[in-house]
Design a protein around this motif. Structure first.
Motif, PDB file in Angstrom:
ATOM      1  N   THR A 112       0.849  -1.181   0.000  1.00  0.00           N
ATOM      2  CA  THR A 112       0.000   0.000   0.000  1.00  0.00           C
ATOM      3  C   THR A 112       0.889   1.238   0.000  1.00  0.00           C
ATOM      4  O   THR A 112       2.076   1.167   0.348  1.00  0.00           O
ATOM      5  N   LEU A 113       0.313   2.353  -0.400  1.00  0.00           N
ATOM      6  CA  LEU A 113       1.023   3.627  -0.404  1.00  0.00           C
ATOM      7  C   LEU A 113       0.348   4.564   0.579  1.00  0.00           C
ATOM      8  O   LEU A 113      -0.882   4.683   0.573  1.00  0.00           O
ATOM      9  N   THR A 146       3.507  -4.719   3.016  1.00  0.00           N
ATOM     10  CA  THR A 146       4.374  -3.554   3.197  1.00  0.00           C
ATOM     11  C   THR A 146       3.643  -2.261   2.831  1.00  0.00           C
ATOM     12  O   THR A 146       2.793  -2.250   1.945  1.00  0.00           O
ATOM     13  N   GLN A 147       3.991  -1.199   3.522  1.00  0.00           N
ATOM     14  CA  GLN A 147       3.495   0.126   3.156  1.00  0.00           C
ATOM     15  C   GLN A 147       4.673   0.986   2.718  1.00  0.00           C
ATOM     16  O   GLN A 147       5.715   1.013   3.384  1.00  0.00           O
ATOM     17  N   PHE A 186      11.683   7.946   0.432  1.00  0.00           N
ATOM     18  CA  PHE A 186      10.678   6.910   0.572  1.00  0.00           C
ATOM     19  C   PHE A 186      11.143   5.919   1.631  1.00  0.00           C
ATOM     20  O   PHE A 186      12.326   5.644   1.760  1.00  0.00           O
ATOM     21  N   LYS A 187      10.181   5.406   2.387  1.00  0.00           N
ATOM     22  CA  LYS A 187      10.485   4.454   3.449  1.00  0.00           C
ATOM     23  C   LYS A 187       9.555   3.254   3.306  1.00  0.00           C
ATOM     24  O   LYS A 187       8.345   3.412   3.177  1.00  0.00           O
ATOM     25  N   PHE A 188      10.146   2.059   3.314  1.00  0.00           N
ATOM     26  CA  PHE A 188       9.378   0.823   3.275  1.00  0.00           C
ATOM     27  C   PHE A 188       9.109   0.386   4.708  1.00  0.00           C
ATOM     28  O   PHE A 188      10.042   0.197   5.487  1.00  0.00           O
ATOM     29  N   VAL A 189       7.841   0.233   5.062  1.00  0.00           N
ATOM     30  CA  VAL A 189       7.447  -0.273   6.373  1.00  0.00           C
ATOM     31  C   VAL A 189       6.991  -1.712   6.125  1.00  0.00           C
ATOM     32  O   VAL A 189       5.875  -1.965   5.687  1.00  0.00           O
TER      33      VAL A 189
END
Length: 118
Positions: A14-15, A86-87, A99-102
Motif C-alpha cells: 500500500t502507499l 508492506t506500506q 521513501f520508506k518501506f514499512v
C-alpha cells in the motif's frame, strides 16, 4: 444457488497518502506516460535484501500491477513474497525527503533503512 464471487486480491503493498502524493509529483515532473512505479527487492551484501524503487515503462507477464488513484505500482512475482503487507511511505525533512518501506516481514533491517532480512 451459489453465486461466484469476484473479489479483487488485496494489494501486495500500500502507499501512504504522502507517498502517493510524491509519486504523482514525480510522474508529472518527469513526464511519465506509460508503465508505473516499479517496487522490488534484490540481493544485497548488507542485510541480505535491498529494496528497489524506480519508474519502468515495461510491465512483464508475471508482474503484479496495482492501481492507486491512477498510479500503477508494478511488483515482480519474486519481490511480492517479501513485500506482502508492506506500506510505502514518504517522509520529508529539512534535508529533503525519502521513501520508506514499512515491511512487517523484515526480521532485521540495516541502519540505512534500505535493506533487510526476512
Amino acid at each position: 444457488m451459489d453465486t461466484p464471487s469476484t473479489t479483487t486480491p488485496a494489494p501486495v503493498i500500500t502507499l501512504s497518502e504522502a507517498a502517493l502524493k510524491e509519486v504523482k509529483r514525480l510522474i508529472n515532473v518527469q513526464g511519465i506516460e506509460a508503465g508505473g512505479l516499479q517496487l522490488g527487492v534484490k540481493g544485497d551484501n548488507c542485510s541480505d535484501l535491498n529494496y528497489t524503487i524506480n519508474f519502468d515503462e515495461k510491465i512483464e507477464q508475471h508482474d503484479q500491477v496495482f492501481d492507486f488513484d491512477g498510479v500503477k505500482v508494478i511488483i515482480d512475482a519474486k519481490s511480492a513474497i517479501y513485500l506482502q503487507g508492506t506500506q510505502l511511505d514518504f517522509q520529508k525533512d529539512l534535508m529533503g525527503g525519502n521513501f520508506k518501506f514499512v515491511n512487517p516481514n523484515a526480521n532485521k533491517t540495516c541502519g540505512c533503512g534500505e535493506s533487510f532480512s526476512a
